[in-house]
Write a protein that holds these residues in place. Structure first.
Motif, PDB file in Angstrom:
ATOM      1  N   UNK A  44       0.912  -1.063   0.066  1.00  0.00           N
ATOM      2  CA  UNK A  44      -0.055  -0.123   0.101  1.00  0.00           C
ATOM      3  C   UNK A  44       0.924   1.080   0.006  1.00  0.00           C
ATOM      4  N   UNK A  45       0.604   2.096  -0.961  1.00  0.00           N
ATOM      5  CA  UNK A  45       1.294   3.243  -1.022  1.00  0.00           C
ATOM      6  C   UNK A  45       0.638   4.381  -0.022  1.00  0.00           C
ATOM      7  N   UNK A  46       1.258   4.893   0.732  1.00  0.00           N
ATOM      8  CA  UNK A  46       0.600   5.590   1.842  1.00  0.00           C
ATOM      9  C   UNK A  46       0.161   7.035   1.259  1.00  0.00           C
ATOM     10  N   UNK A  47       1.107   7.358   0.260  1.00  0.00           N
ATOM     11  CA  UNK A  47       0.577   8.531  -0.551  1.00  0.00           C
ATOM     12  C   UNK A  47      -0.813   8.587  -1.248  1.00  0.00           C
ATOM     13  N   UNK A  48      -1.216   7.353  -1.363  1.00  0.00           N
ATOM     14  CA  UNK A  48      -2.781   7.117  -1.875  1.00  0.00           C
ATOM     15  C   UNK A  48      -3.701   7.630  -0.708  1.00  0.00           C
TER      16      UNK A  48
END
Length: 80
Positions: A44-48
């Motif tokens: 999971x990309x935290x920026x999303x």
């Protein structure tokens, strides 16, 4: 996806038709089953997770608008 757990009797029912497969087909089936055992971790990309809400108003203005848009229900609705 949900997991299905089989008891020995059910496994034997599934294995019955598979006994007649040729060796190449059995090997392909073994490979597919083995690959399905591998746990794939999703990254999971935290920026999303950030920046979805865009608004020029400050928090007080947003709260005021929410409170003003509320409607009080004065009549009692019976579902009979």
């Amino acid at each position: 996806m949900a997991n299905l757990t089989l008891n020995n009797k059910a496994l034997e029912k599934y294995f019955g038709p598979l006994k007649g497969l040729d060796n190449l087909s059995k090997k392909k089936l073994i490979i597919k089953l083995t690959e399905s055992l591998e746990v794939k971790k999703e990254k999971v990309d935290l920026n999303t997770l950030f920046g979805a809400w865009e608004d020029n108003r400050d928090a007080d203005e947003i709260i005021k608008e929410i409170r003003e848009s509320r409607v009080e229900k004065s009549e009692n609705t019976d579902f009979e």
